[in-house]
Design an enzyme around this catalytic site. Structure first.
Site, PDB file in Angstrom:
ATOM      1  CD  GLU A  98      -2.534  -1.445   2.549  1.00  0.00           C
ATOM      2  OE1 GLU A  98      -3.686  -1.917   2.553  1.00  0.00           O
ATOM      3  OE2 GLU A  98      -1.887  -1.213   3.593  1.00  0.00           O
ATOM      4  CG  ASP A 152      -6.523  -7.586   4.513  1.00  0.00           C
ATOM      5  OD1 ASP A 152      -6.771  -7.106   5.624  1.00  0.00           O
ATOM      6  OD2 ASP A 152      -7.029  -7.150   3.462  1.00  0.00           O
TER       7      ASP A 152
END
Length: 387
Positions: free
Chosen positions: A149, A165
């Site tokens: 990210e 995640d």
């Protein structure tokens, strides 16, 4: 939303920029260019194709879309219900031992990479559908892939190595040579072996041929039944008992602001220095702890959110029983209780620099695998060995 709710803290960190006051005669920092290079190096040792995707939100317009290898933005077309196939946004990645350079635009988004197969992306009327491999019917379930990210804006580049995640194909990120995310030699397999040895092996997903693809986060483990829903309950109960008769002091900022927590019945009330109750938390469950949401919701404010972030980090690191002053600044105290976030513990243990984003608020105390530079000239993503 581009980031999921339980990643709101990370999104906030990536979107924020440091503010400083410079003397009048000080040299102003150089303007951040419209795009900067990201060099992707394939040190995985794995043969076969690699596919790269640069997906996110155009910060100038708020549009969701993708960027090509040159950093040119392309808005997603309208989606449908049921979801419709997204345009092929893949970029050919480097072969084993090779490097490929793409351009990052001013985005808040993700750089995905996949081995052997292209990822499947679809569009709904609300935007892009992200891969959700905790769902056994997700079309990407049996593809080995991962993502980083990042946010590039006028404050510079923030880029991370995230395991919030899943823990999957390993990689490291860097900006101007400042690097994080490398596993220790043998660390990839060591993470999976540790999860098996601690009874958390149910988090591991394998491909039809038996090869390991990833380990789900403990939140997804609870949601899918791969991890008992009461995994953290014993620790939570002991914390609740302790602070029925003792005070928990939370100092979420560097300015000395303190909040004081005491349990009364099923509620932990926090007061400020004047004794006024500023927020209250019901007794959390394991999912709330692992996901840093639900009963540990953290709104983007200056009171409840910062307290919740601190609590969530302390629960996951199991420091609330040993230190009534949070956050605990000493990482040697983390994960020492028999009941702890074994997923986060083993990932941090196997990182060369000890830093990871193993849960949403792993940035409390700056233990996250994130690098930032206000004047980014070069960035890199290194695909590491799967061993």
């Amino acid at each position: 939303m581009w980031f999921r709710t339980r990643l709101s803290a990370l999104a906030g960190a990536l979107l924020s920029a440091s503010v400083s006051v410079l003397p009048a005669n000080a040299q102003q920092p150089a303007a951040v260019p419209a795009t900067i290079p990201l060099t992707i190096t394939n040190n995985s040792g794995r043969t076969g194709a690699v596919y790269i995707y640069n997906l996110g939100t155009n910060l100038a317009t708020g549009q969701q879309g993708w960027a090509d290898a040159a950093g040119t933005f392309h808005a997603w077309p309208a989606g449908g219900n049921p979801p419709t196939p997204a345009p092929d946004a893949s970029i050919q990645g480097p072969a084993s031992g090779q490097s490929t350079t793409i351009r990052l635009p001013k985005f808040s988004g993700r750089v995905y990479f996949s081995y052997g197969q292209k990822l499947v992306f679809k569009l709904t009327t609300g935007g892009l559908v992200q891969p959700a491999v905790q769902n056994p019917s997700d079309p990407n379930r049996n593809i080995l892939f991962n993502w980083s990210e990042y946010t590039l804006n006028d404050g510079g580049l923030w880029i991370n190595s995230t395991q919030v995640d899943t823990f999957s194909a390993p990689y490291a990120v860097s900006v101007n040579g400042n690097t994080t995310g490398h596993l220790k030699p043998g660390g990839y397999n060591a993470v999976y072996n540790s999860l098996r040895n601690t009874g958390w092996g149910g988090l591991i997903q394998t491909a039809p041929d038996g090869s390991v693809l990833r380990a789900l986060s403990p939140l997804y483990g609870v949601e899918t039944g791969a991890l008992p829903a009461n995994a953290m309950d014993d620790y939570i109960n002991r914390v609740w008992s302790k602070y029925t008769s003792e005070t928990l002091t939370v100092t979420p900022f560097g300015d000395g602001t303190k909040y004081f927590g005491r349990v009364a019945g099923n509620v932990m009330n926090f007061t400020n220095s004047s004794g006024a109750i500023v927020t209250s938390f019901q007794k959390p469950d394991s999912a709330s702890v692992f996901g840093c949401f639900k009963l540990l919701d953290a709104p983007n404010d200056q009171v409840r959110g910062p307290i919740s972030r601190t609590l969530c980090a302390a629960y996951n690191r199991s420091t609330l029983l040993t230190n009534p002053n949070q956050p605990d600044p000493n990482s040697t105290n983390f994960y020492q209780d028999a009941v702890t976030n074994q997923y986060a513990k083993t990932i941090h243990t196997q990182m060369i620099d000890g830093r990871a984003y193993a849960f949403a608020f792993d940035d409390v105390g700056n233990h996250e695998s994130l690098v930032h530079d206000a004047n980014p000239q070069q960035s890199a993503l290194t695909l590491d060995p799967l061993s």
